[in-house]
Design a protein around this motif. Structure first.
Motif, PDB file in Angstrom:
ATOM      1  N   PHE A  23       0.844  -1.191   0.000  1.00 32.89           N
ATOM      2  CA  PHE A  23       0.000   0.000   0.000  1.00 32.89           C
ATOM      3  C   PHE A  23       0.876   1.236   0.000  1.00 32.89           C
ATOM      4  N   LYS A  24       0.616   2.127  -0.986  1.00 34.45           N
ATOM      5  CA  LYS A  24       1.391   3.361  -1.113  1.00 34.45           C
ATOM      6  C   LYS A  24       0.448   4.545  -1.215  1.00 34.45           C
ATOM      7  N   GLN A  26       0.943   8.370  -2.586  1.00 35.89           N
ATOM      8  CA  GLN A  26       1.891   9.142  -3.373  1.00 35.89           C
ATOM      9  C   GLN A  26       3.131   8.274  -3.552  1.00 35.89           C
ATOM     10  N   ASN A  27       4.284   8.587  -3.062  1.00 36.11           N
ATOM     11  CA  ASN A  27       5.437   7.691  -3.211  1.00 36.11           C
ATOM     12  C   ASN A  27       5.892   7.116  -1.886  1.00 36.11           C
ATOM     13  N   GLN A  28       5.053   7.185  -0.875  1.00 37.54           N
ATOM     14  CA  GLN A  28       5.396   6.674   0.447  1.00 37.54           C
ATOM     15  C   GLN A  28       4.720   5.318   0.664  1.00 37.54           C
ATOM     16  N   ILE A  29       5.505   4.312   1.030  1.00 41.11           N
ATOM     17  CA  ILE A  29       4.953   2.982   1.296  1.00 41.11           C
ATOM     18  C   ILE A  29       4.344   2.981   2.693  1.00 41.11           C
ATOM     19  N   LEU A  30       3.064   2.611   2.758  1.00 40.94           N
ATOM     20  CA  LEU A  30       2.356   2.577   4.035  1.00 40.94           C
ATOM     21  C   LEU A  30       2.498   1.221   4.719  1.00 40.94           C
ATOM     22  N   GLY A  31       2.666   0.164   3.960  1.00 44.90           N
ATOM     23  CA  GLY A  31       2.813  -1.170   4.534  1.00 44.90           C
ATOM     24  C   GLY A  31       2.388  -2.249   3.550  1.00 44.90           C
ATOM     25  N   ASN A  32       2.540  -3.476   3.983  1.00 45.37           N
ATOM     26  CA  ASN A  32       2.195  -4.634   3.163  1.00 45.37           C
ATOM     27  C   ASN A  32       1.172  -5.496   3.883  1.00 45.37           C
ATOM     28  N   ILE A  33       0.343  -6.174   3.108  1.00 46.88           N
ATOM     29  CA  ILE A  33      -0.593  -7.164   3.632  1.00 46.88           C
ATOM     30  C   ILE A  33      -0.397  -8.428   2.814  1.00 46.88           C
TER      31      ILE A  33
END
Length: 84
Positions: A23-24, A26-33
């Motif tokens: 999950f991103k 803009q260009n910042q990764i928020l995390g993965n699921i």
């Protein structure tokens, strides 16, 4: 699930598969699921899901975040992120 008949054309998963979403914003990764698709208990549903993920159906899909917990335990903290 029968392999012949009206459901024979649907993709099916025989076994299990892991699908990881990043999950991103803009260009910042928020995390993965990571989701475990289980073809032993739901071969057609899991097969459809893995087929769509392999064809990049979910890439770029807009999601809406909710701060709601589905399940909580000593090492489980799951948040609901429904697809729009």
């Amino acid at each position: 699930v029968p392999v012949q008949g009206k459901f024979s054309y649907l993709p099916r998963l025989q076994g299990r598969a892991r699908v990881t979403f990043s999950f991103k914003r803009q260009n910042q990764i928020l995390g993965n699921i990571t989701i475990l698709a289980d073809g032993y208990t739901a071969p057609i549903t899991a097969g459809n899901f893995v087929d769509l993920a392999a064809r990049n159906f979910y890439t770029g899909l807009t999601i809406k975040s909710q701060k709601k917990r589905l399940q909580e335990g000593p090492d489980i903290d799951v948040a609901s992120i429904p697809l729009l």
